[in-house]
Design a protein around this motif. Structure first.
Motif, PDB file in Angstrom:
ATOM      1  N   PRO A  41       0.837  -1.200   0.000  1.00  0.00           N
ATOM      2  CA  PRO A  41       0.000   0.000   0.000  1.00  0.00           C
ATOM      3  C   PRO A  41       0.876   1.256   0.000  1.00  0.00           C
ATOM      4  CG  PRO A  41      -0.727  -1.556   1.686  1.00  0.00           C
ATOM      5  CD  PRO A  41       0.604  -2.038   1.189  1.00  0.00           C
ATOM      6  N   ALA A  42       0.471   2.230  -0.801  1.00  0.00           N
ATOM      7  CA  ALA A  42       1.149   3.524  -0.787  1.00  0.00           C
ATOM      8  C   ALA A  42       0.634   4.313   0.407  1.00  0.00           C
ATOM      9  CB  ALA A  42       0.871   4.278  -2.078  1.00  0.00           C
ATOM     10  N   MET A  43       1.561   4.812   1.229  1.00  0.00           N
ATOM     11  CA  MET A  43       1.186   5.548   2.432  1.00  0.00           C
ATOM     12  C   MET A  43       1.649   6.990   2.301  1.00  0.00           C
ATOM     13  SD  MET A  43       2.609   6.800   5.544  1.00  0.00           S
ATOM     14  CE  MET A  43       3.959   5.752   6.132  1.00  0.00           C
ATOM     15  N   PHE A  44       0.729   7.912   2.534  1.00  0.00           N
ATOM     16  CA  PHE A  44       1.028   9.338   2.526  1.00  0.00           C
ATOM     17  C   PHE A  44       0.666   9.888   3.904  1.00  0.00           C
ATOM     18  CE2 PHE A  44       0.009   8.113  -1.776  1.00  0.00           C
ATOM     19  CZ  PHE A  44       0.875   8.840  -2.589  1.00  0.00           C
ATOM     20  N   SER A  45       1.452  10.839   4.387  1.00  0.00           N
ATOM     21  CA  SER A  45       1.124  11.461   5.660  1.00  0.00           C
ATOM     22  C   SER A  45       1.649  12.891   5.692  1.00  0.00           C
ATOM     23  CB  SER A  45       1.722  10.671   6.832  1.00  0.00           C
ATOM     24  OG  SER A  45       1.394  11.281   8.069  1.00  0.00           O
ATOM     25  N   ASN A  46       0.928  13.739   6.396  1.00  0.00           N
ATOM     26  CA  ASN A  46       1.351  15.131   6.544  1.00  0.00           C
ATOM     27  C   ASN A  46       2.190  15.355   7.800  1.00  0.00           C
ATOM     28  OD1 ASN A  46      -0.642  14.787   8.463  1.00  0.00           O
ATOM     29  ND2 ASN A  46      -1.819  16.614   7.905  1.00  0.00           N
ATOM     30  N   HIS A  47       2.457  14.290   8.569  1.00  0.00           N
ATOM     31  CA  HIS A  47       3.268  14.389   9.780  1.00  0.00           C
ATOM     32  C   HIS A  47       4.345  13.305   9.752  1.00  0.00           C
ATOM     33  CE1 HIS A  47       1.096  17.158  12.751  1.00  0.00           C
ATOM     34  NE2 HIS A  47       0.518  17.338  11.587  1.00  0.00           N
ATOM     35  N   ASP A  48       5.608  13.728   9.796  1.00  0.00           N
ATOM     36  CA  ASP A  48       6.708  12.781   9.694  1.00  0.00           C
ATOM     37  C   ASP A  48       6.746  11.789  10.855  1.00  0.00           C
ATOM     38  OD1 ASP A  48       7.540  13.925   7.330  1.00  0.00           O
ATOM     39  OD2 ASP A  48       9.121  15.136   8.261  1.00  0.00           O
ATOM     40  N   ASP A  49       6.434  12.257  12.064  1.00  0.00           N
ATOM     41  CA  ASP A  49       6.514  11.346  13.199  1.00  0.00           C
ATOM     42  C   ASP A  49       5.452  10.267  13.118  1.00  0.00           C
ATOM     43  OD1 ASP A  49       4.516  13.200  13.579  1.00  0.00           O
ATOM     44  OD2 ASP A  49       4.834  13.427  15.740  1.00  0.00           O
ATOM     45  N   VAL A  50       4.262  10.607  12.630  1.00  0.00           N
ATOM     46  CA  VAL A  50       3.216   9.606  12.456  1.00  0.00           C
ATOM     47  C   VAL A  50       3.629   8.614  11.370  1.00  0.00           C
ATOM     48  CG1 VAL A  50       0.819   9.224  11.754  1.00  0.00           C
ATOM     49  CG2 VAL A  50       1.393  11.140  13.251  1.00  0.00           C
ATOM     50  N   ALA A  51       4.152   9.114  10.267  1.00  0.00           N
ATOM     51  CA  ALA A  51       4.594   8.232   9.187  1.00  0.00           C
ATOM     52  C   ALA A  51       5.692   7.287   9.664  1.00  0.00           C
ATOM     53  CB  ALA A  51       5.085   9.065   8.002  1.00  0.00           C
ATOM     54  N   SER A  52       6.648   7.821  10.418  1.00  0.00           N
ATOM     55  CA  SER A  52       7.733   6.987  10.927  1.00  0.00           C
ATOM     56  C   SER A  52       7.207   5.911  11.863  1.00  0.00           C
ATOM     57  CB  SER A  52       8.751   7.868  11.661  1.00  0.00           C
ATOM     58  OG  SER A  52       9.790   7.098  12.202  1.00  0.00           O
ATOM     59  N   GLY A  53       6.277   6.282  12.729  1.00  0.00           N
ATOM     60  CA  GLY A  53       5.703   5.305  13.644  1.00  0.00           C
ATOM     61  C   GLY A  53       4.941   4.217  12.923  1.00  0.00           C
ATOM     62  N   LEU A  54       4.245   4.587  11.866  1.00  0.00           N
ATOM     63  CA  LEU A  54       3.491   3.594  11.114  1.00  0.00           C
ATOM     64  C   LEU A  54       4.414   2.654  10.354  1.00  0.00           C
ATOM     65  CD1 LEU A  54       0.840   2.425  10.228  1.00  0.00           C
ATOM     66  CD2 LEU A  54       0.621   4.240   8.531  1.00  0.00           C
ATOM     67  N   LEU A  55       5.486   3.193   9.799  1.00  0.00           N
ATOM     68  CA  LEU A  55       6.454   2.337   9.109  1.00  0.00           C
ATOM     69  C   LEU A  55       7.082   1.333  10.069  1.00  0.00           C
ATOM     70  CD1 LEU A  55       8.201   4.982   6.832  1.00  0.00           C
ATOM     71  CD2 LEU A  55       6.754   3.094   6.065  1.00  0.00           C
ATOM     72  N   SER A  56       7.398   1.762  11.279  1.00  0.00           N
ATOM     73  CA  SER A  56       7.967   0.851  12.285  1.00  0.00           C
ATOM     74  C   SER A  56       6.960  -0.223  12.669  1.00  0.00           C
ATOM     75  CB  SER A  56       8.395   1.640  13.530  1.00  0.00           C
ATOM     76  OG  SER A  56       9.446   2.533  13.235  1.00  0.00           O
ATOM     77  N   ALA A  57       5.704   0.183  12.847  1.00  0.00           N
ATOM     78  CA  ALA A  57       4.662  -0.775  13.194  1.00  0.00           C
ATOM     79  C   ALA A  57       4.456  -1.786  12.077  1.00  0.00           C
ATOM     80  CB  ALA A  57       3.359  -0.034  13.492  1.00  0.00           C
ATOM     81  N   ALA A  58       4.477  -1.322  10.836  1.00  0.00           N
ATOM     82  CA  ALA A  58       4.300  -2.213   9.688  1.00  0.00           C
ATOM     83  C   ALA A  58       5.401  -3.257   9.636  1.00  0.00           C
ATOM     84  CB  ALA A  58       4.273  -1.394   8.397  1.00  0.00           C
ATOM     85  N   ASN A  59       6.621  -2.819   9.887  1.00  0.00           N
ATOM     86  CA  ASN A  59       7.752  -3.740   9.887  1.00  0.00           C
ATOM     87  C   ASN A  59       7.635  -4.765  11.017  1.00  0.00           C
ATOM     88  OD1 ASN A  59      10.525  -4.518   8.952  1.00  0.00           O
ATOM     89  ND2 ASN A  59      11.047  -3.881  11.042  1.00  0.00           N
ATOM     90  N   ALA A  60       7.141  -4.325  12.174  1.00  0.00           N
ATOM     91  CA  ALA A  60       7.052  -5.214  13.338  1.00  0.00           C
ATOM     92  C   ALA A  60       6.051  -6.341  13.131  1.00  0.00           C
ATOM     93  CB  ALA A  60       6.669  -4.402  14.582  1.00  0.00           C
ATOM     94  N   VAL A  61       5.014  -6.111  12.325  1.00  0.00           N
ATOM     95  CA  VAL A  61       3.976  -7.132  12.160  1.00  0.00           C
ATOM     96  C   VAL A  61       3.938  -7.705  10.745  1.00  0.00           C
ATOM     97  CG1 VAL A  61       2.539  -6.195  14.002  1.00  0.00           C
ATOM     98  CG2 VAL A  61       2.194  -5.376  11.658  1.00  0.00           C
TER      99      VAL A  61
END
Length: 462
Positions: free
Chosen positions: A352-372
């Motif tokens: 899925p292509a992920m877009f976000s207007n907040h870098d910290d939220v995007a970074s947190g989501l990328l880490s979560a995606a990798n973890a699961v």
């Protein structure tokens, strides 16, 4: 299928053993086996490669065991046991010398087969896995059930999965968790949600469009809005799709399926949030009253939109739903949408292509995606491309042309979310074009578990 019966705590009851082997340990393992097992292993051409399985004879008649190849025996992946679950006969199985971990989810999903319309079911029986990690079973079951819900909703034909069916599903979930469900439908949308009305009015008689809202949780908690694109069938409208492009457009409500499944996950896990789920549901059909290329429609926000392409309708329904989420003072907004073919061209069906207007939220989501093991890929909200959405007669056009289609779609959607509200947009395919163990061809949850993990990390249950 009762997925809650597929993983049980291991209390020592009789079971067939399953041993996992990786390529590095294969030769040592094989050398330690009796001659009969070595012969059978070679006959089955088992080499310990990930995904391979072999059946080994036991010491007595009728006794046998299973050996399965995995990438790393010390860290089983999500799909490590999926083929085992798909392939073996009904019975109870015990994993030895390894912890199941997230492979529990893959074991359960290895039983998945969409058979609502089959005269004779393809998959029958339960293969039960006994595990020594009872504390992880409940969460694994929740995530497997959420994935199954997405798959079932997306796989169902559009004739039986119209906007009304999405409302029925939202009401089912709401009733189960004592949530409030509110719906605005049909002609009542014209004044409050004009873009949703414009997209769905051509199918008004049989499949009236609607905005479905679900509210749950304590008002004192952070308000999290989950928004889903629910285009239950997409003909393309007057800019009609070719046959090849229209064939699987029953899946165009995949964003709504993700939103419904995520809402159920949030409520089942009792996350400390004030949940606001919004599903914008419509069928993009063709009729004498269908919206036309060149029409200008004023959105709920007040922004006027020139319709450059009637097949760019998903972003229109999202715009009105996002405006409502903003009005209700969301502190975080996450939307799911099967929005663009451009995202699939860029990233293929799995990412899925992920877009976000907040870098910290995007970074947190990328880490979560990798973890699961539920990957997403961040794409840029490249501001200079916003000019591609310029209109000569309205505030914006709904389509940016042939270049950077996923980016311009996200930039259009961003117009309806203020910069100060953290926002994530997931352009997900919600579909698998080919089958893999535990992942049959058809509807699929992509990005769902990643977002749920991000939310559980951000709003932990105390």
């Amino acid at each position: 299928m009762r997925y809650d019966e597929l993983i049980l705590p291991d209390t020592g009851q009789p079971a067939i053993t399953v041993q996992v082997i990786d390529k590095n340990g294969f030769d040592t393992w094989l050398a330690a086996q009796p001659d009969s097992s070595q012969t059978v292993t070679k006959a089955q051409k088992f080499t310990g490669a990930p995904g391979d399985i072999a059946i080994l004879p036991g010491g007595k008649a009728g006794q046998w065991s299973v050996v399965a190849g995995v990438v790393d025996t010390a860290n089983l992946g999500l799909w490590s046991l999926a083929k085992v679950a798909e392939s073996l006969p009904e019975g109870q199985y015990r994993l030895i010398d390894a912890d199941a971990g997230e492979a529990m989810i893959g074991w359960m999903l290895g039983h998945y087969c969409y058979q609502e319309y089959l005269s004779e079911p393809k998959m029958t029986g339960h293969r039960v896995l006994l595990v020594k990690e009872p504390g992880r079973i409940a969460n694994a079951m929740l995530q497997a059930a959420a994935t199954v819900l997405v798959r079932d909703l997306v796989n169902r034909p559009a004739a039986d999965m119209g906007p009304n069916a999405l409302e029925v599903e939202a009401r089912r979930i709401g009733k189960a968790y004592k949530a409030e469900v509110a719906v605005v439908s049909g002609e009542a949308l014209e004044t409050g949600y004009p873009l949703i009305h414009a997209v769905g009015k051509a199918a008004m008689r049989e499949h009236a469009p609607r905005l479905i809202e679900l509210h749950w949780g304590d008002d004192r908690h952070p308000r999290v809005a989950i928004v889903g694109k629910g285009i239950t069938f997409d003909s393309g409208g007057l800019d009609i799709k070719p046959v090849s492009g229209m064939r699987i457009m029953k899946k165009d409500m995949g964003g709504a399926a993700h939103a419904l499944a995520l809402a159920e996950l949030i409520m089942a896990a009792h996350l400390p949030v004030r949940l606001h789920m919004l599903v914008a549901a419509a069928e993009n059909s063709i009729a004498g009253n269908a919206m036309r290329p060149g029409d200008v429609i004023k959105s709920r926000k007040g922004t006027t939109v020139e319709i450059d392409n009637t097949d760019a309708e998903g972003r229109l329904v999202l715009a009105d739903a996002l405006t409502k989420a903003v009005e209700d003072k969301a502190t975080l907004i996450i939307d799911f949408a099967t929005l663009t073919g451009a995202a699939r061209t860029a990233l293929g069906p799995d990412l899925p292509a992920m877009f976000s207007n907040h870098d910290d939220v995007a970074s947190g989501l990328l880490s979560a995606a990798n973890a699961v093991s539920d990957p997403v890929w961040r794409m840029p909200l490249w501001a200079p491309y916003a000019e591609m959405l310029d209109s000569d007669i309205a505030d914006t056009a709904n389509s940016g042309g042939s270049f950077a289609g996923a980016v311009t779609a996200a930039l259009f959607v961003q117009k309806f979310v203020p910069d100060e509200i953290p926002w994530v947009h997931l352009d997900t395919y919600a579909w698998r074009p080919t089958s893999k163990p535990g992942r049959p061809k058809g509807g699929e949850a992509l990005g769902l578990r990643a977002v749920f993990r991000y939310l559980t990390d951000t709003y932990p249950v105390r």
